[in-house]
Design an enzyme around this catalytic site. Sequence first.
Site, PDB file in Angstrom:
ATOM      1  N   ASP A   1      60.613   7.428  -5.629  1.00  0.00           N
ATOM      2  CA  ASP A   1      61.288   8.622  -6.150  1.00  0.00           C
ATOM      3  C   ASP A   1      62.260   8.223  -7.266  1.00  0.00           C
ATOM      4  OD1 ASP A   1      63.160   7.466  -4.503  1.00  0.00           O
ATOM      5  OD2 ASP A   1      63.651   9.293  -3.393  1.00  0.00           O
TER       6      ASP A   1
ATOM      7  N   ASP B   1      56.794   7.676  -2.046  1.00  0.00           N
ATOM      8  CA  ASP B   1      58.105   8.016  -1.478  1.00  0.00           C
ATOM      9  C   ASP B   1      58.146   9.469  -1.035  1.00  0.00           C
ATOM     10  OD1 ASP B   1      59.961   6.016  -1.181  1.00  0.00           O
ATOM     11  OD2 ASP B   1      60.674   6.123  -3.251  1.00  0.00           O
TER      12      ASP B   1
ATOM     13  N   GLU C   1      66.919  -2.942   0.560  1.00  0.00           N
ATOM     14  CA  GLU C   1      67.463  -2.834  -0.808  1.00  0.00           C
ATOM     15  C   GLU C   1      68.940  -3.199  -0.832  1.00  0.00           C
ATOM     16  OE1 GLU C   1      66.482   0.728  -2.957  1.00  0.00           O
ATOM     17  OE2 GLU C   1      67.862   0.238  -4.596  1.00  0.00           O
TER      18      GLU C   1
ATOM     19  N   LYS D   1      56.782   6.323   2.256  1.00  0.00           N
ATOM     20  CA  LYS D   1      58.032   5.587   2.502  1.00  0.00           C
ATOM     21  C   LYS D   1      59.155   6.595   2.662  1.00  0.00           C
ATOM     22  CE  LYS D   1      60.290   3.101  -0.816  1.00  0.00           C
ATOM     23  NZ  LYS D   1      61.572   3.824  -0.867  1.00  0.00           N
TER      24      LYS D   1
HETATM   25  O1  KIV Z   1      62.208   4.696  -5.513  1.00  0.00           O
HETATM   26  C1  KIV Z   1      62.026   3.480  -5.652  1.00  0.00           C
HETATM   27  O2  KIV Z   1      61.575   2.984  -6.699  1.00  0.00           O
HETATM   28  C2  KIV Z   1      62.340   2.620  -4.526  1.00  0.00           C
HETATM   29  C3  KIV Z   1      62.424   1.148  -4.804  1.00  0.00           C
HETATM   30  C4  KIV Z   1      63.719   0.859  -5.434  1.00  0.00           C
HETATM   31  C5  KIV Z   1      62.213   0.345  -3.580  1.00  0.00           C
HETATM   32  O3  KIV Z   1      62.553   3.075  -3.455  1.00  0.00           O
END
Ligand code: KIV
Length: 282
Positions: free
Chosen positions: A44, A83, A182, A113
């Site tokens: 995201d 995401d 992270e 995710k």
């Molecule tokens: O949104 C994203 O790109 C992420 C990464 C930073 C792991 O969650």
Amino acid sequence: MKNTAATLMQQKQSGEKIIMLTAYDYTTAHIFDECGVNSILIGDSLGMTMLGYENTLSVTMEDMIHHTRAVARGAQNAFIVADMPFMSYQTSVYDAVVNAGRLVKEGGAHAVKLEGGAAVCEQIKAIVDSSIPVVAHLGLTPQSVNAFGGFKVQGKDYERAKQILDDAMLIQQAGACAVVLECVPAELAEMITEQLTIPTIGIGAGAGCDGQVLVYQDMLGLTSGHVPKFAKRFADVGALMREGVTAYINETREGSFPAPEHTYKLGDGVLEKLKNYESMPF
Ligand code: KIV
């Protein structure tokens, strides 16, 4: 070879590092897939990198499905993780399952995710029970930027480190197939990696994780503005693009582009005929 959740697990067991990168469109996904990344994350982060928002909070399910579809068309072998955007799973277990299902059915994702630990374990379990693999995300979870008071390293003190460790155990128990860590201290990430049976994928979490993920604009020199210290620049694609676009502007202005080799020719004798042709009066 097609990468799946099982591939990532095997990589943890054999010690082969898992390589994940973000991508948000067909062309980029195709290149990264050709290079052999194990997994592509439609993060995201696209709210910032592709849509120009200040953070990830405004990203919608429609945005995620749109970009996931493009990536899924571009990648043949990578494990595609999409995401779940802010408020697409926090609201209820039902919303979580419905929205995870949309990312798979409409977007073509292989897994979803979501961010958080104990607070989202019910959601993780329900999504996994619906046969959708879930990657968890702990540490600096950008959807909590307002609760954290900014993008800050998480888990430096004992209480927060213990909470992240506990959360890691809980998301594994809930059925997550991997976890992104992270912006947490490297020692903590290494300890979590040793204690979990599922793979850890670090971003700003040191080399002790089972794999790494980066936002591609950061690692290829395409980010304007602040780049976090963990985001090593592996190439300066931004500089190459500026060079190419400047050359295009200059050559077009001075008339050296297009050159004869960039131009199509009429068939033999057609020009002469056209010259003698009186076009119809309109
Ligand atoms: O949104 C994203 O790109 C992420 C990464 C930073 C792991 O969650």
